[in-house]
Each structure stands twice: as C-alpha cells, then as structure tokens.
Design an enzyme around this catalytic site. Structure first.
Site, PDB file in Angstrom:
ATOM      1  N   PRO A  30       0.974  -1.071   0.081  1.00 17.79           N
ATOM      2  CA  PRO A  30       0.099   0.015  -0.140  1.00 17.79           C
ATOM      3  C   PRO A  30       0.956   1.425  -0.176  1.00 17.79           C
ATOM      4  O   PRO A  30       1.866   1.218   0.845  1.00 17.79           O
ATOM      5  CB  PRO A  30      -0.760  -0.088   1.427  1.00 17.79           C
ATOM      6  CG  PRO A  30       0.095  -1.077   2.214  1.00 17.79           C
ATOM      7  CD  PRO A  30       0.745  -2.056   1.471  1.00 17.79           C
ATOM      8  N   LYS A  31       0.355   2.459  -0.679  1.00 16.98           N
ATOM      9  CA  LYS A  31       1.146   3.661  -0.674  1.00 16.98           C
ATOM     10  C   LYS A  31       0.509   4.318   0.472  1.00 16.98           C
ATOM     11  O   LYS A  31      -0.730   4.872   0.372  1.00 16.98           O
ATOM     12  CB  LYS A  31       0.866   4.075  -2.141  1.00 16.98           C
ATOM     13  CG  LYS A  31       1.715   5.546  -1.998  1.00 16.98           C
ATOM     14  CD  LYS A  31       1.379   6.366  -3.423  1.00 16.98           C
ATOM     15  CE  LYS A  31       2.077   7.770  -3.477  1.00 16.98           C
ATOM     16  NZ  LYS A  31       1.865   8.451  -2.084  1.00 16.98           N
ATOM     17  N   TRP A  32       1.374   4.905   1.433  1.00 13.24           N
ATOM     18  CA  TRP A  32       0.979   5.512   2.454  1.00 13.24           C
ATOM     19  C   TRP A  32       1.171   7.120   2.223  1.00 13.24           C
ATOM     20  O   TRP A  32       2.164   7.414   1.428  1.00 13.24           O
ATOM     21  CB  TRP A  32       1.924   5.196   3.729  1.00 13.24           C
ATOM     22  CG  TRP A  32       1.715   3.850   4.214  1.00 13.24           C
ATOM     23  CD1 TRP A  32       2.278   2.722   3.978  1.00 13.24           C
ATOM     24  CD2 TRP A  32       0.457   3.244   4.754  1.00 13.24           C
ATOM     25  NE1 TRP A  32       1.789   1.601   4.241  1.00 13.24           N
ATOM     26  CE2 TRP A  32       0.539   1.943   5.140  1.00 13.24           C
ATOM     27  CE3 TRP A  32      -0.730   3.736   5.302  1.00 13.24           C
ATOM     28  CZ2 TRP A  32      -0.351   1.122   5.581  1.00 13.24           C
ATOM     29  CZ3 TRP A  32      -1.559   2.980   5.855  1.00 13.24           C
ATOM     30  CH2 TRP A  32      -1.355   1.809   6.269  1.00 13.24           C
TER      31      TRP A  32
END
Length: 341
Positions: A30-32
C-alpha cells in the site's frame, strides 16, 4: 556510527503508471500518505525527510522508537499521524512548527507513527545490493518485534490481492499501490518502483488564479466547489497548462477580477501557512466564479484535493452552481489498524 552506508541517503522513488505491472517477480505494498523518512539508529539517532531535512526535533516522541533498533540500522518508511483509525496528512503537517512548546504539546496530542517498508542496513551491514525479497525478510525480523509506534506495511506477490487492497485500503488514507521487483536492489534517488494511484473526475469552478513567477502568464488556477450552504469552498489547484495557454488565459482572467470568490463560514480559502517554511503561500487573485473545468484528482484529504489536479477539459456547458461538494467520492471501509494488523 557505522551503517555500512553513508548518510544522508536519498530514498528510492516511484514513477506513476496508469495501470500496475503484473506477472511474476512483482511485489505490491500500500502507498501511505505521510512524510517519507529514512530512520537511522545510533548515537545520536536521526530521522531524515526525503530531501535530507532533519525531522526528529519535530517528532521527539519517536526517539525511543529509533533507539530500540540495533545500532547501525537504517529503515525506509513513512511518518504518519492517525486519527480515528485514518491517516491525516493535514494533522501531520501541523507537527512541523518552530515553537518548542508547541512541538512538545503536539507530540502528546497528535503522536506520530512509523510505518516501515524497507531495510537499507541491518546492524551495520549494508543491504542496498540485496534483492528486495531478502531485504523484506530481514525487515520483518527487525521491525515486527518492536511494537508501536513501529508498524510493518503489508506486502503481497498476489496481483488480485493487490487489486483488492487498492480499493479496500483507501478509506484508511492509502492513496494507491506501490509495485516493486522482488529481485530489485535498492537504488537511492532512482525512480524504479511503480506507483498506481486512484484517478477520479470532478467539475470545479475557477475562483481565482496565481501568477507565474515570470509575471506575464497564469501560474495556477484555484478550484472551488459549492458547499451545502452555497459558499464556494477552495478545494485545490491545477496547473496543467501549456506556456501559450498560460499567456492567452491571463487577459481573460484579468477582466474577471473581483473582490472575493471563496469564502463564508466554515469555508476553506487559499492562503494557508506553509508548515515547512512558516510563510504564507503565494498571493492569489479572486475572479468571478463563472468558468468551469473538469479535472481529475488522485486523493481526497478531508475537504481538499491532496495533490495538484490534472486539467482534463473546459466545461462551458456546465452551470457553476452545479459544481458541488457532493460529487466527490468518499470511500468507506477498513482502518489503519486493520491494515497493519
């Protein structure tokens, strides 16, 4: 302190693709949406931004977390502030403040968290030339036992699972998926990862503009949407214009100048303080709210577009009054704590 590598290190970056890569050899995370950081253990510990800015003075509550790492360890990851199980970038920006007393108070009121997604050195041994899969295995061994405020980002080699994450993780504040080659080495400063981000459309009213630094053309257009009270709410900006469009547009906008456009009770307007510099953002010029554009955006943060938008087309057929906040998509689903376990 010997890390096996010499700080400061520029983090490895990602380039945007409209669709994610698939097939053997890819791993997805996931891209935070926080502050990218490189964390160094040692005496003293250090916490650097992606541009090498020292961050530890703004996040003193994270010092004990860095001290729990073995000396000579370097972790790549993200600093986040989580409110009601959702990452809040606006709250995170509040943590960048010049006053020591304010920093101390915010460290208690809005404590930060560390999400780790790569390991660059382990107890003095450089891992830059190790494949991602090996770095990930070592990262799990290093970070998993530490506990809060350390969190380990999930990773999967299953493309279908990554596709589910793309939608299911968005409500927690993730704005896409990062794809990495399982056999890829860590290349500081290089854009070799792939970033797959959400893209949605919205019709917005142009409520003002900023001049280009050259002064003879438009720099950016300020976008607004009408809230339920009928006030024009500043929601972001777009600057996707060619040089000729910037020059041609300026005389038209100058004829439309007005005293105010955005405003009203509980309505956001341009000109907020920049948390990094302490200075106000550039001056802007309000215009009559009659022009409508269709833009595309990647991530909604509260009541604004998180990043600059892309201008897709002009909408002379659209009534500005129909450009309302209710056209924005606000996904609902799982929170931060469920994603990181």
């Amino acid at each position: 302190m010997a890390y096996g590598i010499s700080p400061p290190i520029k983090p490895m970056m990602a380039r945007v693709r409209e669709a994610p890569p698939e097939g053997e050899g890819w791993v997805y995370e996931p891209k935070w949406d926080g502050f990218r950081m490189i964390a160094y253990s040692g005496d003293p510990p250090r916490l650097d931004s992606r541009n090498g800015k020292a961050l530890l003075r703004y996040f003193p509550e994270l010092r004990p977390a860095l001290e729990r790492l073995a000396p000579g360890t370097v972790v790549d990851g993200e600093i986040l502030v989580v409110v009601e199980d959702v990452t809040e970038f606006d709250r995170l920006q509040m943590r960048i403040h010049p006053a020591e007393s304010r920093i101390t108070r915010l460290a208690e009121e809005l404590p930060a968290r560390l999400v780790a997604f790569d390991l660059l050195a382990d107890a003095g041994q450089s891992l830059l030339d190790a494949p991602y899969g090996a770095r990930r295995e070592r990262l799990e061994q290093v970070v998993a036992p530490l506990g809060a405020p350390w969190y380990l980002t999930p990773a999967t080699a299953d493309f279908e699972e990554a596709g589910r994450w793309f939608h299911e993780f968005e409500p927690a504040g993730c704005d896409g998926i990062i794809a990495k080659r399982a056999g890829g080495t860590y290349r500081p400063g290089k854009r070799e990862w792939i970033k797959w981000k959400h893209r949605r459309d919205a019709d917005c009213v142009i409520g003002g503009y900023r001049l280009h630094k050259e002064g003879d053309r438009v720099g950016s257009l300020l976008l607004g949407l009408y809230n339920p009270e009928g006030n024009l709410h500043f929601i972001g900006h777009t600057s996707g214009l060619s040089d000729q469009e910037r020059i041609d547009l300026l005389p038209l906008l100058e004829q439309m100048r007005t005293g105010e456009s955005f405003g009203g009770e509980d309505t956001r307007a341009p000109g907020s303080v920049n948390r990094w510099t302490g200075q106000r953002s550039m001056e802007w010029i309000p215009i009559q709210p009659t022009l409508v554009v269709q833009i595309s955006y990647d991530h909604l943060q509260g009541e604004r577009f998180r990043h600059a938008t892309r201008l897709e087309r002009w909408r002379p057929d659209k009534d500005p009054g129909d450009c309302t906040m209710d056209q924005l998509v606000r996904p609902r689903g799982i929170g931060f704590s469920e994603i990181v376990g």
